[in-house]
Write an enzyme that holds these catalytic residues in place. Structure first.
Site, PDB file in Angstrom:
ATOM      1  N   SER A  12      27.156  16.575 -28.011  1.00  0.00           N
ATOM      2  CA  SER A  12      26.251  17.296 -27.113  1.00  0.00           C
ATOM      3  C   SER A  12      26.685  17.110 -25.664  1.00  0.00           C
ATOM      4  O   SER A  12      27.401  16.155 -25.336  1.00  0.00           O
ATOM      5  CB  SER A  12      24.810  16.818 -27.318  1.00  0.00           C
ATOM      6  N   TYR A  46      15.473  16.659 -16.181  1.00  0.00           N
ATOM      7  CA  TYR A  46      14.143  17.006 -15.663  1.00  0.00           C
ATOM      8  C   TYR A  46      13.828  16.056 -14.518  1.00  0.00           C
ATOM      9  O   TYR A  46      13.962  14.837 -14.664  1.00  0.00           O
ATOM     10  CB  TYR A  46      13.169  16.784 -16.818  1.00  0.00           C
ATOM     11  N   GLY A 104      11.602   8.337 -16.736  1.00  0.00           N
ATOM     12  CA  GLY A 104      12.007   8.816 -15.413  1.00  0.00           C
ATOM     13  C   GLY A 104      11.929   7.693 -14.397  1.00  0.00           C
ATOM     14  O   GLY A 104      11.505   6.575 -14.715  1.00  0.00           O
ATOM     15  N   ASP A 105      12.375   7.973 -13.193  1.00  0.00           N
ATOM     16  CA  ASP A 105      12.340   6.991 -12.101  1.00  0.00           C
ATOM     17  C   ASP A 105      11.560   7.598 -10.955  1.00  0.00           C
ATOM     18  O   ASP A 105      11.755   8.762 -10.613  1.00  0.00           O
ATOM     19  CB  ASP A 105      13.759   6.649 -11.647  1.00  0.00           C
ATOM     20  N   HIS A 145      18.448  -2.110 -19.711  1.00  0.00           N
ATOM     21  CA  HIS A 145      17.856  -1.350 -18.597  1.00  0.00           C
ATOM     22  C   HIS A 145      17.674  -2.278 -17.390  1.00  0.00           C
ATOM     23  O   HIS A 145      17.253  -3.432 -17.545  1.00  0.00           O
ATOM     24  CB  HIS A 145      16.499  -0.770 -19.038  1.00  0.00           C
ATOM     25  N   LYS A 161       9.598   2.972 -29.053  1.00  0.00           N
ATOM     26  CA  LYS A 161       9.775   4.427 -28.937  1.00  0.00           C
ATOM     27  C   LYS A 161      10.099   5.029 -30.308  1.00  0.00           C
ATOM     28  O   LYS A 161       9.657   6.131 -30.632  1.00  0.00           O
ATOM     29  CB  LYS A 161      10.891   4.763 -27.936  1.00  0.00           C
ATOM     30  N   GLN A 208      31.102   7.969  -6.373  1.00  0.00           N
ATOM     31  CA  GLN A 208      29.899   8.481  -7.050  1.00  0.00           C
ATOM     32  C   GLN A 208      29.592   7.631  -8.298  1.00  0.00           C
ATOM     33  O   GLN A 208      28.454   7.244  -8.546  1.00  0.00           O
ATOM     34  CB  GLN A 208      30.149   9.935  -7.445  1.00  0.00           C
ATOM     35  N   PHE A 212      26.164   5.447  -9.025  1.00  0.00           N
ATOM     36  CA  PHE A 212      25.336   5.652 -10.227  1.00  0.00           C
ATOM     37  C   PHE A 212      25.235   4.359 -11.030  1.00  0.00           C
ATOM     38  O   PHE A 212      24.179   4.001 -11.525  1.00  0.00           O
ATOM     39  CB  PHE A 212      25.972   6.677 -11.159  1.00  0.00           C
ATOM     40  N   HIS A 262      27.519  12.036 -26.556  1.00  0.00           N
ATOM     41  CA  HIS A 262      26.720  12.886 -25.652  1.00  0.00           C
ATOM     42  C   HIS A 262      27.366  12.747 -24.277  1.00  0.00           C
ATOM     43  O   HIS A 262      27.357  11.659 -23.703  1.00  0.00           O
ATOM     44  CB  HIS A 262      25.273  12.384 -25.628  1.00  0.00           C
TER      45      HIS A 262
HETATM   46  P1  FAD Z   1      11.297   3.285 -20.872  1.00  0.00           P
HETATM   47  O1  FAD Z   1      11.741   3.328 -22.290  1.00  0.00           O
HETATM   48  O2  FAD Z   1       9.858   3.456 -20.581  1.00  0.00           O
HETATM   49  O3  FAD Z   1      11.815   1.888 -20.269  1.00  0.00           O
HETATM   50  C1  FAD Z   1      11.776   1.650 -18.871  1.00  0.00           C
HETATM   51  C2  FAD Z   1      11.726   0.154 -18.594  1.00  0.00           C
HETATM   52  O4  FAD Z   1      10.432  -0.336 -18.941  1.00  0.00           O
HETATM   53  C3  FAD Z   1      12.713  -0.690 -19.409  1.00  0.00           C
HETATM   54  O5  FAD Z   1      13.124  -1.757 -18.602  1.00  0.00           O
HETATM   55  C4  FAD Z   1      11.879  -1.190 -20.585  1.00  0.00           C
HETATM   56  O6  FAD Z   1      12.362  -2.409 -21.116  1.00  0.00           O
HETATM   57  C5  FAD Z   1      10.544  -1.380 -19.901  1.00  0.00           C
HETATM   58  N1  FAD Z   1       9.377  -1.201 -20.821  1.00  0.00           N
HETATM   59  C6  FAD Z   1       9.221  -0.223 -21.750  1.00  0.00           C
HETATM   60  N2  FAD Z   1       8.045  -0.357 -22.360  1.00  0.00           N
HETATM   61  C7  FAD Z   1       7.418  -1.438 -21.801  1.00  0.00           C
HETATM   62  C8  FAD Z   1       6.172  -2.088 -21.996  1.00  0.00           C
HETATM   63  N3  FAD Z   1       5.313  -1.639 -22.914  1.00  0.00           N
HETATM   64  N4  FAD Z   1       5.872  -3.160 -21.231  1.00  0.00           N
HETATM   65  C9  FAD Z   1       6.746  -3.620 -20.286  1.00  0.00           C
HETATM   66  N5  FAD Z   1       7.956  -3.052 -20.052  1.00  0.00           N
HETATM   67  C10 FAD Z   1       8.286  -1.963 -20.798  1.00  0.00           C
HETATM   68  N6  FAD Z   1      15.719  10.430 -15.736  1.00  0.00           N
HETATM   69  C11 FAD Z   1      15.082  11.524 -15.263  1.00  0.00           C
HETATM   70  O7  FAD Z   1      14.316  11.419 -14.298  1.00  0.00           O
HETATM   71  N7  FAD Z   1      15.282  12.764 -15.817  1.00  0.00           N
HETATM   72  C12 FAD Z   1      16.091  12.948 -16.877  1.00  0.00           C
HETATM   73  O8  FAD Z   1      16.230  14.068 -17.355  1.00  0.00           O
HETATM   74  C13 FAD Z   1      16.765  11.807 -17.419  1.00  0.00           C
HETATM   75  N8  FAD Z   1      17.562  11.919 -18.497  1.00  0.00           N
HETATM   76  C14 FAD Z   1      18.120  10.795 -19.064  1.00  0.00           C
HETATM   77  C15 FAD Z   1      18.854  10.913 -20.248  1.00  0.00           C
HETATM   78  C16 FAD Z   1      19.410   9.792 -20.844  1.00  0.00           C
HETATM   79  C17 FAD Z   1      20.165   9.955 -22.140  1.00  0.00           C
HETATM   80  C18 FAD Z   1      19.255   8.509 -20.244  1.00  0.00           C
HETATM   81  C19 FAD Z   1      19.888   7.286 -20.859  1.00  0.00           C
HETATM   82  C20 FAD Z   1      18.539   8.387 -19.065  1.00  0.00           C
HETATM   83  C21 FAD Z   1      17.949   9.506 -18.470  1.00  0.00           C
HETATM   84  N9  FAD Z   1      17.167   9.423 -17.317  1.00  0.00           N
HETATM   85  C22 FAD Z   1      16.553  10.538 -16.804  1.00  0.00           C
HETATM   86  C23 FAD Z   1      16.999   8.120 -16.647  1.00  0.00           C
HETATM   87  C24 FAD Z   1      15.746   7.376 -17.132  1.00  0.00           C
HETATM   88  O9  FAD Z   1      14.593   8.095 -16.767  1.00  0.00           O
HETATM   89  C25 FAD Z   1      15.760   5.995 -16.487  1.00  0.00           C
HETATM   90  O10 FAD Z   1      16.773   5.214 -17.061  1.00  0.00           O
HETATM   91  C26 FAD Z   1      14.426   5.276 -16.465  1.00  0.00           C
HETATM   92  O11 FAD Z   1      14.553   4.165 -15.576  1.00  0.00           O
HETATM   93  C27 FAD Z   1      13.979   4.704 -17.802  1.00  0.00           C
HETATM   94  O12 FAD Z   1      13.621   5.695 -18.671  1.00  0.00           O
HETATM   95  P2  FAD Z   1      13.291   5.349 -20.206  1.00  0.00           P
HETATM   96  O13 FAD Z   1      12.821   6.593 -20.816  1.00  0.00           O
HETATM   97  O14 FAD Z   1      14.405   4.623 -20.844  1.00  0.00           O
HETATM   98  O15 FAD Z   1      12.056   4.332 -19.974  1.00  0.00           O
END
Ligand code: FAD
Length: 281
Positions: A12, A46, A104-105, A145, A161, A208, A212, A262
């Site tokens: 992908s 997104y 997201g961040d 992370h 998840k 860059q 990142f 990917h």
């Molecule tokens: P989560 O799974 O929620 O984890 C985030 C942090 O919180 C981790 O440190 C985890 O250990 C911790 N955590 C999770 N659950 C808990 C809990 N219950 N209690 C305490 N701590 C917890 N960002 C964007 O804005 N847009 C995008 O389109 C985008 N696409 C991406 C695609 C891929 C394949 C990847 C790998 C990243 C992408 N990102 C994107 C970046 C992503 O949003 C960031 O890495 C963000 O910081 C974490 O997202 P996550 O979904 O992994 O978060």
């Protein structure tokens, strides 16, 4: 890696939604080139708080109109449940059945974190509101992370998840294959058996990439960082070394049974398609 070998191979390509009309044209050209490689799907990122929602959807619809499967990403940070439910309905009304669900961040200066704190809560929400309509991919981090309290904690949060109903995962990019192999073994030990597809970042621009990597916690091995840095603005040498390193990495991953790749394409086809050709895929 045993549980990974049973999954069909998934290739992908990830895009971000372009901001300008030139960006739209460049993306069309990249998609034409990469579409010839017949990926399983394209995905489109997104922005936090829904800042790119319309452009993400537009890019997905245009990709689908060209005959490819396309999955929009959806992040929950900075959004309310009502916002997310509305976006899910919008995706569903267009017949979209595949999404990448993320936390997201938060952009600096953003006022509110929103109603769902973690991606696991987003996956739960998607399943609660739309049942099995969507196939859901989530993110995971073989090199941990950057905000995780510990590697073990991060792994447990990844499992949440999957337990919440995600169908597969895509990793943050990495250049240490062993980090991925070890991560997959630990997932298997916890009973996680969804495909964990390595995310691959081709190397075309050192500054860059360094920026990142510092932000997302991906490690550039010291020897590689120093060599790339030493090339200064000699782009040809950066790309040449980058192609060798990333092709070798992909080769090792696939040979060991990774269920696909990917590519973070940065909306450019060149490096990704060269790696693909060198892999003989
Ligand atoms: P989560 O799974 O929620 O984890 C985030 C942090 O919180 C981790 O440190 C985890 O250990 C911790 N955590 C999770 N659950 C808990 C809990 N219950 N209690 C305490 N701590 C917890 N960002 C964007 O804005 N847009 C995008 O389109 C985008 N696409 C991406 C695609 C891929 C394949 C990847 C790998 C990243 C992408 N990102 C994107 C970046 C992503 O949003 C960031 O890495 C963000 O910081 C974490 O997202 P996550 O979904 O992994 O978060």
């Amino acid at each position: 890696m045993e549980s990974q070998k049973q999954h069909p191979r998934s290739l992908s390509f990830e895009f971000f939604p372009p901001r300008t009309s030139e960006g739209v044209e460049r993306l069309r050209a990249a998609r034409r080139q990469l579409g010839q490689l017949r990926p399983r799907f394209f995905s489109v990122t997104y922005g936090a708080g829904g800042s790119t929602r319309d452009r993400t959807l537009e890019t997905v619809l245009e990709t689908r109109a060209e005959g490819h499967d396309a999955a929009p990403h959806l992040s929950c940070i900075g959004s309310t449940r009502a916002d997310i439910a509305q976006t899910l309905e919008l995706y569903r009304s267009h017949g979209i059945r595949h999404i990448v669900a993320l936390r997201g961040d938060l952009p600096s200066g953003a006022a509110s974190a929103g109603e769902l704190r973690y991606a696991s809560e987003l996956v739960e929400f998607i399943r609660a509101t739309t049942g099995d309509w969507f196939s859901i991919e989530v993110a995971c981090y073989p090199e941990v992370h950057p905000q995780a309290r510990s590697a073990a904690d991060d792994l447990r949060h990844f499992k949440r998840k999957i337990d919440a109903g995600a169908n597969g995962a895509i990793t943050q990019y990495f250049y240490n294959a062993d980090a991925y192999f070890r991560f997959v073994e630990e997932c298997e030990a916890l009973g996680i058996d969804v495909p964990i597809v390595p995310g691959v970042m081709p190397i075309g621009n050192f500054s860059q990439l360094a920026r990142f990597s510092d932000a997302c916690g991906a490690e550039i091995p010291r020897w590689l960082r120093l060599k790339l840095q030493g090339f200064a603005d000699d782009t040809a040498s950066i790309r040449s070394l980058g192609l060798d390193v990333v092709t070798d990495l992909c080769d090792r991953l696939l040979a060991a049974g990774a269920p696909g790749l990917h590519f973070y394409t940065m909306n450019q086809a060149g490096l990704t398609s060269t790696i693909w050709q060198r892999l003989g895929l």
